[in-house]
Write an enzyme that holds these catalytic residues in place. Structure first.
Site, PDB file in Angstrom:
ATOM      1  N   HIS A 106       0.832  -1.213   0.000  1.00  0.00           N
ATOM      2  CA  HIS A 106       0.000   0.000   0.000  1.00  0.00           C
ATOM      3  C   HIS A 106       0.861   1.255   0.000  1.00  0.00           C
ATOM      4  O   HIS A 106       1.866   1.332   0.693  1.00  0.00           O
ATOM      5  CB  HIS A 106      -0.927   0.010   1.217  1.00  0.00           C
ATOM      6  CG  HIS A 106      -1.906   1.151   1.216  1.00  0.00           C
ATOM      7  ND1 HIS A 106      -2.809   1.355   0.193  1.00  0.00           N
ATOM      8  CD2 HIS A 106      -2.111   2.173   2.097  1.00  0.00           C
ATOM      9  CE1 HIS A 106      -3.540   2.427   0.448  1.00  0.00           C
ATOM     10  NE2 HIS A 106      -3.127   2.947   1.594  1.00  0.00           N
ATOM     11  N   ASP A 123      -4.250   9.167   2.741  1.00  0.00           N
ATOM     12  CA  ASP A 123      -4.321   7.715   2.572  1.00  0.00           C
ATOM     13  C   ASP A 123      -5.633   7.386   1.871  1.00  0.00           C
ATOM     14  O   ASP A 123      -6.717   7.674   2.374  1.00  0.00           O
ATOM     15  CB  ASP A 123      -4.254   7.009   3.924  1.00  0.00           C
ATOM     16  CG  ASP A 123      -3.947   5.525   3.808  1.00  0.00           C
ATOM     17  OD1 ASP A 123      -4.395   4.904   2.831  1.00  0.00           O
ATOM     18  OD2 ASP A 123      -3.264   4.987   4.705  1.00  0.00           O
ATOM     19  N   CYS A 166      -3.708   2.570  -5.315  1.00  0.00           N
ATOM     20  CA  CYS A 166      -3.204   3.468  -4.271  1.00  0.00           C
ATOM     21  C   CYS A 166      -2.045   4.326  -4.768  1.00  0.00           C
ATOM     22  O   CYS A 166      -1.966   5.525  -4.458  1.00  0.00           O
ATOM     23  CB  CYS A 166      -2.810   2.686  -3.026  1.00  0.00           C
ATOM     24  SG  CYS A 166      -1.665   1.311  -3.322  1.00  0.00           S
TER      25      CYS A 166
END
Length: 227
Positions: A106, A123, A166
């Site tokens: 991630h 995030d 991401c």
């Protein structure tokens, strides 16, 4: 004999070398690797040339987080001149294994804005998966910024709708922040670039993945200059 296949070098851009496999990553629904993020950060640095702005490569951000020796880290950090930067962008990865190249699963983005005296973490996962890792980078980086900046999670970071985009969200948000910094004559220390994040949508992220692929192909096709 020239290399062929996935390991073939296809582009040297500033200090970044891209390989054939990087194109394949961008073509499909794949998690971005360090090289693609480093390439696009280098590209943004070329678009927004300023000594005030520092876009930190993933490998350096990782070492800031994981370096076990404070003394060697000091030697590593001082050339970055963080104390004079007004905007610093650091890609955060959840890998904690220094023996595993390009590990982790991630990406997120930590941004330091001197005007607001804050580190802001973006995030794109609903559970802020990288909060721990971002705070580690914040704690290590803070003394080198010559500030007492606070840490905050951005409450309206655009959220990914799949398990692999991401890294593209990191690049899209980094671009928004650089554009905001370059175009804002007066910068609100409270709202920062947050209102501009609405342009980072799932469809825009999908387009950006293709745009980066097109950018790389365009640079590959550009005539080589001879010094």
């Amino acid at each position: 004999m020239a290399k062929s296949g996935a390991d073939e070098k296809i582009l040297s851009y500033n200090d970044v070398v891209l390989r054939r496999s990087d194109l394949d990553i961008l073509k499909g629904p794949n998690y971005l690797n360090d090289r693609i993020i480093e390439f696009y950060f280098s590209y943004l640095s070329s678009l927004f040339p300023s000594d005030d702005i520092l876009l930190v490569p993933p490998s350096i951000a990782f070492w800031i987080k994981e370096c076990p020796d404070p003394e060697s880290l000091k030697d590593f950090m001082e050339p970055l001149h963080l104390s004079r930067r007004k905007l610093i962008l650091l890609p955060i990865n959840d890998n904690s294994d220094v023996c595993m190249a390009e590990g982790g699963s991630h990406w997120s983005l930590l941004a330091f804005d001197r005007n607001s005296n804050a580190f802001v973490h973006h995030d794109s996962s609903s559970g802020c998966m990288n909060e721990y890792h971002a705070k580690q980078v914040y704690k290590v980086t803070l003394p080198y910024t010559s500030s007492n900046a606070t840490y905050r999670e951005c409450p309206n970071t655009p959220q990914q709708v799949n398990g692999y985009d991401c890294g593209v969200y990191v690049l899209a948000i980094a671009r928004v922040i650089c554009q905001w910094y370059a175009s804002s004559e007066t910068q609100d220390a409270d709202t920062l670039w947050f209102s501009h994040l609405e342009q980072v949508t799932p469809s825009a992220v999908s387009v950006m993945r293709n745009d980066i692929l097109g950018l790389i192909k365009g640079l590959m096709a550009a005539p080589k200059t001879v010094a």
